[in-house]
Design an enzyme around this catalytic site. Structure first.
Site, PDB file in Angstrom:
ATOM      1  N   THR A  30     -25.656  35.590   4.497  1.00 60.37           N
ATOM      2  CA  THR A  30     -26.087  36.539   3.466  1.00 60.37           C
ATOM      3  C   THR A  30     -24.939  36.703   2.475  1.00 60.37           C
ATOM      4  O   THR A  30     -23.850  37.142   2.847  1.00 60.37           O
ATOM      5  CB  THR A  30     -26.426  37.898   4.118  1.00 60.37           C
ATOM      6  OG1 THR A  30     -27.429  37.671   5.109  1.00 60.37           O
ATOM      7  CG2 THR A  30     -26.935  38.903   3.097  1.00 60.37           C
ATOM      8  N   GLU A  35     -31.762  33.601   6.122  1.00 58.81           N
ATOM      9  CA  GLU A  35     -32.329  33.688   7.461  1.00 58.81           C
ATOM     10  C   GLU A  35     -32.709  35.132   7.747  1.00 58.81           C
ATOM     11  O   GLU A  35     -31.960  36.041   7.413  1.00 58.81           O
ATOM     12  CB  GLU A  35     -31.266  33.204   8.461  1.00 58.81           C
ATOM     13  CG  GLU A  35     -31.739  33.122   9.873  1.00 58.81           C
ATOM     14  CD  GLU A  35     -33.048  32.343  10.002  1.00 58.81           C
ATOM     15  OE1 GLU A  35     -33.096  31.174   9.628  1.00 58.81           O
ATOM     16  OE2 GLU A  35     -34.048  32.949  10.468  1.00 58.81           O
ATOM     17  N   PHE A  47     -41.082  49.155  11.459  1.00 58.47           N
ATOM     18  CA  PHE A  47     -39.879  49.853  10.957  1.00 58.47           C
ATOM     19  C   PHE A  47     -40.164  51.303  10.569  1.00 58.47           C
ATOM     20  O   PHE A  47     -39.609  51.832   9.631  1.00 58.47           O
ATOM     21  CB  PHE A  47     -39.199  49.056   9.822  1.00 58.47           C
ATOM     22  CG  PHE A  47     -38.431  47.896  10.395  1.00 58.47           C
ATOM     23  CD1 PHE A  47     -39.098  46.772  10.846  1.00 58.47           C
ATOM     24  CD2 PHE A  47     -37.064  47.955  10.561  1.00 58.47           C
ATOM     25  CE1 PHE A  47     -38.417  45.725  11.446  1.00 58.47           C
ATOM     26  CE2 PHE A  47     -36.372  46.909  11.157  1.00 58.47           C
ATOM     27  CZ  PHE A  47     -37.055  45.789  11.595  1.00 58.47           C
ATOM     28  N   ALA A 102     -38.957  56.547  14.144  1.00 55.60           N
ATOM     29  CA  ALA A 102     -37.922  57.533  13.807  1.00 55.60           C
ATOM     30  C   ALA A 102     -36.920  57.623  14.946  1.00 55.60           C
ATOM     31  O   ALA A 102     -37.245  57.362  16.094  1.00 55.60           O
ATOM     32  CB  ALA A 102     -38.575  58.888  13.573  1.00 55.60           C
ATOM     33  N   GLY A 103     -35.700  57.983  14.632  1.00 56.01           N
ATOM     34  CA  GLY A 103     -34.689  58.102  15.681  1.00 56.01           C
ATOM     35  C   GLY A 103     -33.294  58.293  15.149  1.00 56.01           C
ATOM     36  O   GLY A 103     -33.093  58.880  14.084  1.00 56.01           O
ATOM     37  N   GLY A 134     -28.458  50.517  12.746  1.00 53.53           N
ATOM     38  CA  GLY A 134     -27.072  50.039  12.885  1.00 53.53           C
ATOM     39  C   GLY A 134     -27.074  48.532  12.896  1.00 53.53           C
ATOM     40  O   GLY A 134     -27.987  47.907  12.373  1.00 53.53           O
ATOM     41  N   CYS A 148     -26.138  43.887  10.145  1.00 49.98           N
ATOM     42  CA  CYS A 148     -26.769  43.531   8.864  1.00 49.98           C
ATOM     43  C   CYS A 148     -27.131  44.728   7.993  1.00 49.98           C
ATOM     44  O   CYS A 148     -26.642  44.840   6.869  1.00 49.98           O
ATOM     45  CB  CYS A 148     -27.993  42.679   9.113  1.00 49.98           C
ATOM     46  SG  CYS A 148     -27.594  41.100   9.845  1.00 49.98           S
TER      47      CYS A 148
HETATM   48  C1  UDX Z   1     -32.062  42.804  10.780  1.00 46.25           C
HETATM   49  C2  UDX Z   1     -33.315  42.279  10.071  1.00 46.25           C
HETATM   50  O1  UDX Z   1     -34.480  42.818  10.702  1.00 46.25           O
HETATM   51  C3  UDX Z   1     -33.333  40.761  10.077  1.00 46.25           C
HETATM   52  O2  UDX Z   1     -34.450  40.305   9.342  1.00 46.25           O
HETATM   53  C4  UDX Z   1     -32.044  40.244   9.439  1.00 46.25           C
HETATM   54  O3  UDX Z   1     -32.001  38.833   9.485  1.00 46.25           O
HETATM   55  C5  UDX Z   1     -30.828  40.817  10.154  1.00 46.25           C
HETATM   56  O4  UDX Z   1     -30.917  42.259  10.148  1.00 46.25           O
HETATM   57  P1  UDX Z   1     -31.238  43.143  13.290  1.00 46.25           P
HETATM   58  O5  UDX Z   1     -30.010  43.738  12.698  1.00 46.25           O
HETATM   59  O6  UDX Z   1     -31.107  42.142  14.383  1.00 46.25           O
HETATM   60  O7  UDX Z   1     -32.129  42.431  12.142  1.00 46.25           O
HETATM   61  O8  UDX Z   1     -32.105  44.354  13.876  1.00 46.25           O
HETATM   62  P2  UDX Z   1     -33.477  45.107  13.555  1.00 46.25           P
HETATM   63  O9  UDX Z   1     -34.414  44.845  14.647  1.00 46.25           O
HETATM   64  O10 UDX Z   1     -33.941  44.848  12.199  1.00 46.25           O
HETATM   65  O11 UDX Z   1     -32.988  46.634  13.677  1.00 46.25           O
HETATM   66  C6  UDX Z   1     -31.934  47.136  12.870  1.00 46.25           C
HETATM   67  C7  UDX Z   1     -31.661  48.578  13.197  1.00 46.25           C
HETATM   68  O12 UDX Z   1     -32.735  49.428  12.789  1.00 46.25           O
HETATM   69  C8  UDX Z   1     -31.468  48.863  14.685  1.00 46.25           C
HETATM   70  O13 UDX Z   1     -30.381  49.752  14.862  1.00 46.25           O
HETATM   71  C9  UDX Z   1     -32.756  49.525  15.120  1.00 46.25           C
HETATM   72  O14 UDX Z   1     -32.588  50.414  16.207  1.00 46.25           O
HETATM   73  C10 UDX Z   1     -33.137  50.275  13.845  1.00 46.25           C
HETATM   74  N1  UDX Z   1     -34.576  50.537  13.724  1.00 46.25           N
HETATM   75  C11 UDX Z   1     -35.445  49.492  13.582  1.00 46.25           C
HETATM   76  C12 UDX Z   1     -35.056  51.846  13.697  1.00 46.25           C
HETATM   77  O15 UDX Z   1     -34.283  52.806  13.815  1.00 46.25           O
HETATM   78  N2  UDX Z   1     -36.394  52.059  13.529  1.00 46.25           N
HETATM   79  C13 UDX Z   1     -37.283  51.030  13.389  1.00 46.25           C
HETATM   80  O16 UDX Z   1     -38.482  51.308  13.221  1.00 46.25           O
HETATM   81  C14 UDX Z   1     -36.798  49.709  13.412  1.00 46.25           C
END
Ligand code: UDX
Length: 426
Positions: A121, A151, A249, A252-253, A257, A260
């Site tokens: 990225t 990606e 996505f 809530a919570g 983190g 990315c």
């Molecule tokens: C993310 C992107 O989804 C992915 O497309 C990109 O390539 C890299 O960054 P990743 O960091 O692996 O992927 O995790 P992801 O599953 O997207 O979750 C990111 C954060 O959001 C996590 O801390 C997760 O707990 C939080 N999250 C996700 C929420 O708090 N609520 C949600 O509904 C979804």
């Protein structure tokens, strides 16, 4: 096809494993000798379901080679993927040192036409800069095609996401490069979007920022739901049924983190400011995310009368389940915050190896709760759904459960005599 992958981090290892599984001959280049030795022996440095098996299988078949020798990969491959890290620098500007290093090393090695595909990225304009840098350093312009092919894989489901993406984004104006990538990706059944270099770079930042914004949005709604005694999980379900919104996505919570989202939202904020644009939504997204920590801390304070003179179990330390990654983990930030406040914190995580000053780390989930005043669920690991609440109720001193991920059934906890605390879950 022969494919070179530069960088054996999350993205580099996953794409190498998948390309090799598809039958391509992959040369994965990594600088660190020790890491390469481990990889050659089939030992992978990250926890990613299925990845080790795929890598071992391709190593045995001779379809995947790990090497420190960039020249070997460049000589063998027409397609060269760059998958090195672009960590956060000061002010949110991504640090491109690793990319620059690779480009400098590539200069003397490119003596035939190559397609350089950026998976990392990178800020808007980086791929154009890569092309110009190579040409200014003396590489013949007809030998270089630079392509941006971001990606979108997620940690924990990396192989699935790579094999079944919902789209393939290719930034280039070179038809031959598109044809080559289509051949490489022939196992994938997904629509292509062909755009400019900058367009592909912008799509990646926009996607991650939008998803982060969706999370902060539902977290803001959860606060309002909390005040009006409405269940935010039902609100999320209800709005998610509208295809214009979509159901993903909206959990809530504690907030987002990982390696990315925090980095990419900041990078896009930085990019906007460089052009004198105030990115209000990107700023609000980050502010809400930061505030989630104190919000949950306050919830705990209200429920535990002796706070902060309390002993608390925290379950989950990774930034999300199914990974061992604790980079930018909201769970770890909450653990640190509670410790700073003076709480005695006991942590259990099924996978992550952590060591935090003044925090006791347990290898047994049940040991972690013995004699505690409260329990905090900070990461929604699947195993937390199948614990024995009767035993936990017997062994815990207090009866407060703070569910920072809205994943435990409040009625179930009530049946076991617990006080359930969530945000937006009456
Ligand atoms: C993310 C992107 O989804 C992915 O497309 C990109 O390539 C890299 O960054 P990743 O960091 O692996 O992927 O995790 P992801 O599953 O997207 O979750 C990111 C954060 O959001 C996590 O801390 C997760 O707990 C939080 N999250 C996700 C929420 O708090 N609520 C949600 O509904 C979804």
């Amino acid at each position: 096809m022969n494919v070179g992958v530069i960088g054996a981090g999350y993205v580099g290892l996953t794409i190498s494993a998948v390309f090799a599984k598809w039958g391509h001959d992959v040369y994965c280049v990594e600088k660190e000798d020790e890491k390469v030795e481990d990889l050659k022996a089939g030992r992978i440095p990250i926890y990613e379901p299925g990845l080790e098996e795929w890598i071992k299988e391709s190593l045995e078949k001779g379809k995947l080679v790990f090497t420190t020798d960039l020249a070997e990969a460049v000589k063998a491959c027409h397609l060269l993927f760059i998958a090195v890290g672009t960590p956060e620098g000061p002010n949110g500007e991504p640090n491109l040192d690793f990319i620059e290093q690779i480009i400098n090393e590539l200069v003397p090695l490119i003596t035939q036409p190559k397609i350089i595909v950026t998976k990392s990225t990178v800020p808007i304009g980086t791929n154009e800069w890569i092309k110009n840098k190579l040409i200014h350093a003396g590489v013949r312009s007809q030998f270089i095609t630079v392509v941006s092919n971001p990606e979108f894989l997620r940690e924990g489901t990396a192989i699935h996401d790579m094999c079944q993406p919902d789209k393939i984004i290719i930034g280039t104006d070179q038809v031959e490069a598109v044809e080559q990538l289509k051949e490489l990706y022939q196992e994938i059944n997904a629509p292509y979007l062909i755009t400019s270099l900058a367009g592909a770079e912008m799509i990646k930042y926009t996607a991650n920022s939008f998803l982060a914004m969706k999370i902060s949005f539902i977290n803001e709604i959860a606060r309002i739901c909390d005040a009006y005694q409405v269940d935010v999980t039902e609100v999320a379900k209800g709005i998610g049924m509208d295809p214009r919104i979509g159901s993903s996505f909206l959990q809530a919570g504690l907030g987002y983190g990982g390696s990315c989202f925090p980095k990419d939202v900041k990078a896009l904020e930085y990019a906007a400011k460089q052009k004198e644009i105030t990115p209000h939504l990107l700023q609000a997204t980050q502010l809400i995310n930061e505030e989630q920590l104190s919000l949950y801390c306050q919830k705990l304070r209200k429920s535990l009368t002796n706070f902060p003179d309390v002993s608390i179990a925290v379950w989950g330390a990774t930034f999300k389940p199914n990974t061992d990654d604790i980079r930018n983990s909201q769970a770890v930030k909450l653990i640190n915050l509670l410790t700073r406040k003076g709480c005695r914190v006991h942590v259990y995580d099924p996978v992550a190896s952590i060591s935090i000053q003044e925090v006791t780390v347990h290898s047994s989930i049940y040991e972690s709760i013995k004699g505690r005043d409260g329990l905090v669920i900070a990461t929604e690991w699947e195993m937390f759904h199948t614990v024995d609440w009767t035993l936990i109720s017997k062994w815990m001193k207090g009866k407060v459960v703070l569910d920072c991920r809205n994943v435990i059934d409040p009625l179930l906890l009530k049946e076991h005599g617990f006080e359930y605390v969530g945000v937006g879950r009456p």
